[in-house]
Write a protein that holds these residues in place. Structure first.
Motif, PDB file in Angstrom:
ATOM      1  N   GLN A 362     -32.338  76.942  27.622  1.00  0.00           N
ATOM      2  CA  GLN A 362     -33.163  78.297  27.196  1.00  0.00           C
ATOM      3  C   GLN A 362     -33.244  78.230  25.930  1.00  0.00           C
ATOM      4  OE1 GLN A 362     -31.170  81.545  29.230  1.00  0.00           O
ATOM      5  NE2 GLN A 362     -31.192  80.738  31.311  1.00  0.00           N
ATOM      6  N   GLN A 363     -32.238  77.941  25.159  1.00  0.00           N
ATOM      7  CA  GLN A 363     -32.129  77.869  23.529  1.00  0.00           C
ATOM      8  C   GLN A 363     -33.343  76.745  22.908  1.00  0.00           C
ATOM      9  OE1 GLN A 363     -28.424  78.034  21.349  1.00  0.00           O
ATOM     10  NE2 GLN A 363     -27.407  78.007  23.299  1.00  0.00           N
ATOM     11  N   LEU A 364     -33.295  75.540  23.747  1.00  0.00           N
ATOM     12  CA  LEU A 364     -34.206  74.482  23.029  1.00  0.00           C
ATOM     13  C   LEU A 364     -35.598  74.405  23.409  1.00  0.00           C
ATOM     14  CD1 LEU A 364     -31.330  71.607  23.325  1.00  0.00           C
ATOM     15  CD2 LEU A 364     -31.810  73.165  21.100  1.00  0.00           C
ATOM     16  N   LEU A 365     -35.628  74.681  24.822  1.00  0.00           N
ATOM     17  CA  LEU A 365     -37.080  74.218  25.166  1.00  0.00           C
ATOM     18  C   LEU A 365     -38.077  75.083  24.674  1.00  0.00           C
ATOM     19  CD1 LEU A 365     -36.238  73.292  28.945  1.00  0.00           C
ATOM     20  CD2 LEU A 365     -36.772  72.015  26.966  1.00  0.00           C
ATOM     21  N   PRO A 366     -37.948  76.315  24.643  1.00  0.00           N
ATOM     22  CA  PRO A 366     -39.158  77.142  23.932  1.00  0.00           C
ATOM     23  C   PRO A 366     -39.414  76.649  22.632  1.00  0.00           C
ATOM     24  CG  PRO A 366     -37.280  78.726  25.094  1.00  0.00           C
ATOM     25  CD  PRO A 366     -36.813  77.374  24.945  1.00  0.00           C
ATOM     26  N   LYS A 367     -38.371  76.347  21.850  1.00  0.00           N
ATOM     27  CA  LYS A 367     -38.577  75.829  20.410  1.00  0.00           C
ATOM     28  C   LYS A 367     -39.245  74.592  20.303  1.00  0.00           C
ATOM     29  CE  LYS A 367     -34.694  78.230  18.398  1.00  0.00           C
ATOM     30  NZ  LYS A 367     -33.319  77.957  17.994  1.00  0.00           N
ATOM     31  N   THR A 368     -38.997  73.518  21.232  1.00  0.00           N
ATOM     32  CA  THR A 368     -39.569  72.302  21.394  1.00  0.00           C
ATOM     33  C   THR A 368     -41.024  72.542  21.861  1.00  0.00           C
ATOM     34  OG1 THR A 368     -37.500  71.456  22.249  1.00  0.00           O
ATOM     35  CG2 THR A 368     -39.634  70.123  22.503  1.00  0.00           C
ATOM     36  N   SER A 369     -41.429  73.283  22.641  1.00  0.00           N
ATOM     37  CA  SER A 369     -42.723  73.458  23.234  1.00  0.00           C
ATOM     38  C   SER A 369     -43.663  74.021  22.146  1.00  0.00           C
ATOM     39  CB  SER A 369     -42.822  74.601  24.603  1.00  0.00           C
ATOM     40  OG  SER A 369     -42.569  75.750  24.142  1.00  0.00           O
ATOM     41  N   MET A 370     -43.138  74.909  21.184  1.00  0.00           N
ATOM     42  CA  MET A 370     -43.991  75.323  20.090  1.00  0.00           C
ATOM     43  C   MET A 370     -44.740  74.167  19.169  1.00  0.00           C
ATOM     44  SD  MET A 370     -41.763  78.595  18.681  1.00  0.00           S
ATOM     45  CE  MET A 370     -42.703  78.786  17.293  1.00  0.00           C
ATOM     46  N   ILE A 371     -43.944  73.155  19.073  1.00  0.00           N
ATOM     47  CA  ILE A 371     -44.492  72.094  18.404  1.00  0.00           C
ATOM     48  C   ILE A 371     -45.018  70.853  19.355  1.00  0.00           C
ATOM     49  CG2 ILE A 371     -43.397  72.694  16.235  1.00  0.00           C
ATOM     50  CD1 ILE A 371     -41.367  70.629  16.967  1.00  0.00           C
ATOM     51  N   TYR A 372     -44.500  70.701  20.525  1.00  0.00           N
ATOM     52  CA  TYR A 372     -44.773  69.755  21.424  1.00  0.00           C
ATOM     53  C   TYR A 372     -44.960  70.051  22.883  1.00  0.00           C
ATOM     54  CZ  TYR A 372     -44.804  64.938  23.619  1.00  0.00           C
ATOM     55  OH  TYR A 372     -45.009  63.967  24.339  1.00  0.00           O
ATOM     56  N   PRO A 373     -46.025  70.767  23.106  1.00  0.00           N
ATOM     57  CA  PRO A 373     -46.263  71.579  24.455  1.00  0.00           C
ATOM     58  C   PRO A 373     -46.182  70.383  25.677  1.00  0.00           C
ATOM     59  CG  PRO A 373     -47.943  72.310  22.811  1.00  0.00           C
ATOM     60  CD  PRO A 373     -47.105  71.069  22.490  1.00  0.00           C
ATOM     61  N   GLN A 374     -46.542  69.251  25.396  1.00  0.00           N
ATOM     62  CA  GLN A 374     -46.323  68.252  26.672  1.00  0.00           C
ATOM     63  C   GLN A 374     -44.702  68.017  26.861  1.00  0.00           C
ATOM     64  OE1 GLN A 374     -49.516  68.206  26.712  1.00  0.00           O
ATOM     65  NE2 GLN A 374     -49.310  66.181  27.491  1.00  0.00           N
ATOM     66  N   ILE A 375     -43.980  68.769  26.483  1.00  0.00           N
ATOM     67  CA  ILE A 375     -42.431  68.585  26.932  1.00  0.00           C
ATOM     68  C   ILE A 375     -42.365  69.191  28.249  1.00  0.00           C
ATOM     69  CG2 ILE A 375     -41.772  71.059  26.072  1.00  0.00           C
ATOM     70  CD1 ILE A 375     -39.535  67.573  25.787  1.00  0.00           C
ATOM     71  N   SER A 376     -43.288  70.069  28.672  1.00  0.00           N
ATOM     72  CA  SER A 376     -43.424  70.699  30.142  1.00  0.00           C
ATOM     73  C   SER A 376     -43.325  69.428  30.956  1.00  0.00           C
ATOM     74  CB  SER A 376     -44.635  71.550  29.804  1.00  0.00           C
ATOM     75  OG  SER A 376     -45.929  71.080  29.834  1.00  0.00           O
ATOM     76  N   ASN A 377     -44.021  68.195  30.754  1.00  0.00           N
ATOM     77  CA  ASN A 377     -44.108  67.094  31.620  1.00  0.00           C
ATOM     78  C   ASN A 377     -42.929  66.389  31.799  1.00  0.00           C
ATOM     79  OD1 ASN A 377     -46.880  68.096  31.725  1.00  0.00           O
ATOM     80  ND2 ASN A 377     -47.454  66.393  30.224  1.00  0.00           N
ATOM     81  N   TRP A 378     -41.915  66.850  31.186  1.00  0.00           N
ATOM     82  CA  TRP A 378     -40.619  65.989  31.083  1.00  0.00           C
ATOM     83  C   TRP A 378     -39.629  66.619  31.957  1.00  0.00           C
ATOM     84  CZ3 TRP A 378     -39.737  61.342  27.900  1.00  0.00           C
ATOM     85  CH2 TRP A 378     -41.014  61.248  27.219  1.00  0.00           C
ATOM     86  N   THR A 379     -38.639  65.844  32.502  1.00  0.00           N
ATOM     87  CA  THR A 379     -37.482  66.209  33.233  1.00  0.00           C
ATOM     88  C   THR A 379     -36.286  66.245  32.592  1.00  0.00           C
ATOM     89  OG1 THR A 379     -38.530  65.631  35.339  1.00  0.00           O
ATOM     90  CG2 THR A 379     -36.360  65.966  35.575  1.00  0.00           C
ATOM     91  N   VAL A 380     -35.611  67.009  32.566  1.00  0.00           N
ATOM     92  CA  VAL A 380     -34.064  67.250  31.934  1.00  0.00           C
ATOM     93  C   VAL A 380     -33.168  66.470  32.883  1.00  0.00           C
ATOM     94  CG1 VAL A 380     -32.122  68.301  30.880  1.00  0.00           C
ATOM     95  CG2 VAL A 380     -34.476  69.210  30.705  1.00  0.00           C
ATOM     96  N   THR A 381     -32.690  65.375  32.480  1.00  0.00           N
ATOM     97  CA  THR A 381     -31.844  64.535  33.510  1.00  0.00           C
ATOM     98  C   THR A 381     -30.226  64.789  33.171  1.00  0.00           C
ATOM     99  OG1 THR A 381     -31.766  62.615  32.073  1.00  0.00           O
ATOM    100  CG2 THR A 381     -33.464  62.923  34.079  1.00  0.00           C
ATOM    101  N   GLY A 382     -29.734  65.308  31.928  1.00  0.00           N
ATOM    102  CA  GLY A 382     -28.361  65.261  31.836  1.00  0.00           C
ATOM    103  C   GLY A 382     -28.342  65.962  30.412  1.00  0.00           C
ATOM    104  N   ALA A 383     -27.096  66.027  29.774  1.00  0.00           N
ATOM    105  CA  ALA A 383     -26.706  66.711  28.449  1.00  0.00           C
ATOM    106  C   ALA A 383     -25.124  66.019  28.133  1.00  0.00           C
ATOM    107  CB  ALA A 383     -26.543  68.126  28.480  1.00  0.00           C
ATOM    108  N   GLN A 384     -25.082  65.977  26.858  1.00  0.00           N
ATOM    109  CA  GLN A 384     -23.887  65.623  26.406  1.00  0.00           C
ATOM    110  C   GLN A 384     -23.370  66.688  25.095  1.00  0.00           C
ATOM    111  OE1 GLN A 384     -24.602  61.379  25.631  1.00  0.00           O
ATOM    112  NE2 GLN A 384     -22.449  61.149  26.493  1.00  0.00           N
ATOM    113  N   ALA A 385     -22.380  66.685  24.713  1.00  0.00           N
ATOM    114  CA  ALA A 385     -21.761  67.403  23.880  1.00  0.00           C
ATOM    115  C   ALA A 385     -20.921  66.721  22.684  1.00  0.00           C
ATOM    116  CB  ALA A 385     -21.017  68.623  24.188  1.00  0.00           C
TER     117      ALA A 385
END
Length: 462
Positions: A362-385
Motif C-alpha cells: 500500500q505504501q510502495l505501489l502507488p508511488k511506483t505507478s506514478m512513474i511506471y504505470p506498467q507496474i499494474s501488469n506485474w505480480t507480487v510474489t514475495g517480500a524480504q526485510a
C-alpha cells in the motif's frame, strides 16, 4: 479506497489482493537538452584479482603472523577481509576468521536493492564520492572475476552479479527541481549524468512518466545482485589464499564460521585484532549494546514478476529506476521495488508476514505507478526485510562510523597496538561505501594506526 490490479502471493493458499490500473499520465512535449560536462575526474586505477597482494606498512608486532576476527559477513565484513589479504605482505602469516550466524549476506546486505551510484537524492556528488565509486568498481571487478570461476550451482538463481544498464531518476519534486538541475552539471567522469526530457526517457524505458518532464540518466551506474556479489567476494578472498600458496607462501588463510558472537570477549583472546562489522546487529554485542550513536531502520523489499498473460517484458537494455521508491530490475520478467522505512525497529527477521507485506504494498505501489504505470501488469510474489544501521545526523552531514574501539571494549585505555575496530553506520549506501571503508580499515588495522582514517569517520568518538 483505490485498488490495484496486482496479485500478492507470499505464502501458499494466501488470499489475493486485487487492485485497477493507475490513471494514465499525459505526455509532455517540451524537449530538454541540457549540455553538461564533468567537473570531477574519476580515478582510473583498478584492482585485479589475478595480481599479487601489495605490501602495506605493518606494525612490528605483526611482522611474522597476524590473526584477525571479522564479525559480520555482509558488505563491510567481506570487504575488509579481502583488503586484509590483498594489502598484507605476502610473507605475513595472516589468518582471517569471519563470524556470522546467518552466513554470507544473511543480514541487511543480502536484502539490498543493489542500485549503486555516487550521488545523493538531489543528484549531488556525495562526500568522498569519487573515492567510494572508484573502490566500489575495483571490488566489483575483483568479484566478477571470481564469480566467473564459480560453478553454476554456487550462483544465486538469478545467475548474474551485476546489470550494467544504468539508472534513471525522474524529477518529481518541484521544490528541488532547479537545485537538481544545477547539481547534475557537476558529475564524475566515471559516472556521468545526462539531463533528459520525457521523450528521451521513454526511449530508455517505454511508458515511463516524468511528472516534471525531466529525468537524470546515469548510464554507468549499476544494479548489483547482492548475494551473488558477496559470495563472489568471499571466493575472491579464497583465491588470494590459493594463489599465494601456489607461489610458496602458505601462511594465509580465510575461514567462515556460522557462529553468533554476543561478546567480543568470546573471541578477543585468540586474535591480534577483532573488527566489528555487524551493521544494526552490533547492538547484540554485549560490550557495544546501547553505546554506539546508530539509528536502526527496517526496510521491506517486494519481489515482482511479470504476469504470464503479458508479453511486453521490461527491456533488456532499460535502466533501473530511482524515485521516492526504487525499482531494481532483475531480468525481463523480474524486479524488486523498495523500500519502506520503519525507524527504531528491533525486528531482525528477514521474513515478512502477510499483514506486513500488505501494508508495504500500500505504501510502495502507488508511488511506483506514478512513474511506471506498467507496474499494474506485474505480480507480487514475495517480500524480504532487513534492518539498516543508519549513521548519526551531524551539522557536517551523516558519516559512517570507523575507528579503534579499545576504550569501549576494555573500559579504559588500551595497550598498544590497537586491537578492536569498528566499521558501522553504512546505512542505505553500504554497496557504495564498503570498498573504500574496508580498504581504509585494513590499512589502519595492519599498521595499528587510527591516524590513517579521515577525521570525519572517527569524530563520533569525541
Amino acid at each position: 479506497m483505490m485498488k490495484w490490479g496486482l496479485i500478492f502471493q507470499l505464502q501458499p493458499h494466501t488470499p489475493f489482493l486485487v487492485l485497477p490500473n493507475p490513471k494514465a499520465v499525459p505526455h509532455f512535449r517540451t524537449i530538454i537538452n541540457t549540455a553538461s560536462s564533468p567537473r570531477f575526474s574519476s580515478s582510473s586505477s583498478s584492482s585485479s584479482s589475478s595480481s599479487p597482494p601489495s605490501s602495506s606498512s605493518v606494525h612490528p608486532t605483526f611482522t611474522s603472523s597476524f590473526r584477525c576476527a571479522v564479525l559480520g559477513a555482509g558488505f563491510a565484513g567481506l570487504s575488509v577481509a579481502w583488503h586484509l589479504l590483498s594489502q598484507s605482505p605476502k610473507e605475513l602469516k595472516l589468518h582471517v576468521d569471519i563470524f556470522d550466524d546467518v552466513g554470507i549476506g544473511g543480514g541487511a546486505s543480502g536484502v539490498a536493492g543493489g542500485l549503486v551510484h555516487p550521488y545523493s537524492p538531489k543528484v549531488k556528488l556525495l562526500w568522498r564520492g569519487e573515492e567510494c565509486w572508484t573502490e566500489f568498481l575495483n571490488l566489483l571487478s575483483v568479484a566478477e572475476d571470481a564469480f566467473n570461476g564459480l560453478s553454476h550451482c554456487q550462483h544465486n538463481t538469478n545467475g548474474l552479479i551485476v546489470r550494467r544498464t544504468g539508472i534513471l531518476r525522474p524529477a518529481v519534486n518541484k521544490k528541488f527541481f532547479y537545485v537538481m538541475n544545477e547539481n547534475a552539471l557537476s558529475y564524475l567522469a566515471g559516472c556521468p549524468i545526462q539531463t533528459i526530457d520525457e521523450i528521451a526517457a521513454r526511449k530508455l524505458i517505454p511508458n515511463l512518466c516524468t511528472p516534471l518532464n525531466t529525468a537524470y540518466y546515469m548510464p554507468e551506474a549499476v544494479n548489483v545482485n547482492p548475494l551473488n556479489y558477496l559470495k563472489a567476494l568471499f571466493q575472491a578472498s579464497e583465491n588470494i589464499v590459493k594463489r599465494m600458496s601456489s607461489i610458496g607462501y602458505c601462511g594465509k588463510k580465510i575461514t567462515l564460521h556460522k557462529k553468533l558472537v554476543t561478546s567480543i570477549c568470546e573471541v578477543g583472546d585468540e586474535y591480534d585484532a577483532v573488527i566489528v562489522c555487524l551493521g544494526a546487529r552490533v547492538d547484540m554485542v554485549a560490550e557495544l549494546s546501547g553505546v554506539l550513536p546508530l539509528r536502526t531502520c527496517r526496510g521491506i523489499v517486494a519481489h515482482l514478476q511479470l504476469h504470464d498473460s503479458f508479453s511486453e517484458e521490461y527491456c533488456e537494455y532499460s535502466p533501473s529506476i530511482l524515485s521516492d521508491v526504487w525499482l531494481a530490475v532483475q531480468g525481463p520478467r523480474s524486479l524488486y521495488i523498495g523500500s519502506t522505512w520503519e525507524w527504531g525497529s528491533r525486528n531482525f527477521s528477514s521474513s515478512v508476514s502477510y499483514e506486513e507485506a500488505s501494508s508495504t504494498l500500500q505504501q510502495l505501489l502507488p508511488k511506483t505507478s506514478m512513474i511506471y504505470p506498467q507496474i499494474s501488469n506485474w505480480t507480487v510474489t514475495g517480500a524480504q526485510a532487513g534492518v539498516r544501521a543508519m549513521p548519526p545526523l551531524t551539522s557536517q552531514g551523516s558519516f559512517p562510523l570507523l575507528g579503534c574501539i579499545d576504550d569501549l571494549v576494555k573500559g579504559g585505555k588500551s595497550s598498544y597496538p590497537s586491537k578492536y575496530w569498528l566499521i558501522g553506520g553504512l546505512g542505505a549506501r553500504g554497496l557504495l561505501y564498503h570498498g573504500w571503508l574496508g580498504k581504509l580499515t585494513a590499512q589502519a588495522v595492519l599498521s595499528s594506526s587510527e591516524a590513517l582514517l579521515p577525521l570525519e569517520l572517527t569524530s563520533w568518538k569525541k
